[in-house]
Design a protein around this motif. Structure first.
Motif: not given
Length: 133
Positions: A62-66, A73-75, A80-84, A110-111
């Protein structure tokens, strides 16, 4: 064989046969050699899939798409990093967690690049118009 030997032969079984016919004389090894016995190889224990790792992958995608439209991408990348990182078990990452971290970092980069480009265009536009006057 004469008659006397045959009578003795049928009266009692031999010593080895006596022990084999008693049910209490079976040892564990003899029971395992039974024709019904099958050794089942042990299956490798697979750890259950982590939902946090899957959430990391979804947030990265979703971060890549948005990342190009609303700074998602920032949000979503940071989530995503936190969950990973939270899905890390036994000092290693699952495949989904690795993929989630990678896609989240790509979305954030990208963002950030888009933000830098927009700032550059905004500053360049200010210089072309001559400022606020």
């Amino acid at each position: 064989m004469d008659q006397e030997n045959q009578n003795e032969y049928h009266k009692e079984p031999s010593e080895g046969l006596k022990e084999e016919t008693r049910p209490d004389s079976f040892s564990v090894e003899e029971v395992k050699r039974d024709w019904n016995y099958q050794e089942v190889p042990s299956q490798p224990v697979k750890s259950p899939q982590s939902n946090m790792a899957l959430a990391s992958l979804v947030m990265g995608i979703i971060g890549i798409v948005t990342s190009c439209c609303c700074y998602g991408g920032l949000i979503f990348g940071s989530l995503g990093i936190l969950f990973g990182l939270l899905s890390k078990t036994e000092d290693r990452f699952e495949g989904y967690a690795k993929a989630g971290l990678i896609t989240s970092v790509i979305g954030m980069v990208m963002a950030m690049l888009l933000g830098i480009v927009l700032i550059i265009f905004a500053v360049a536009g200010e210089f072309e118009t001559g400022g606020a006057f």
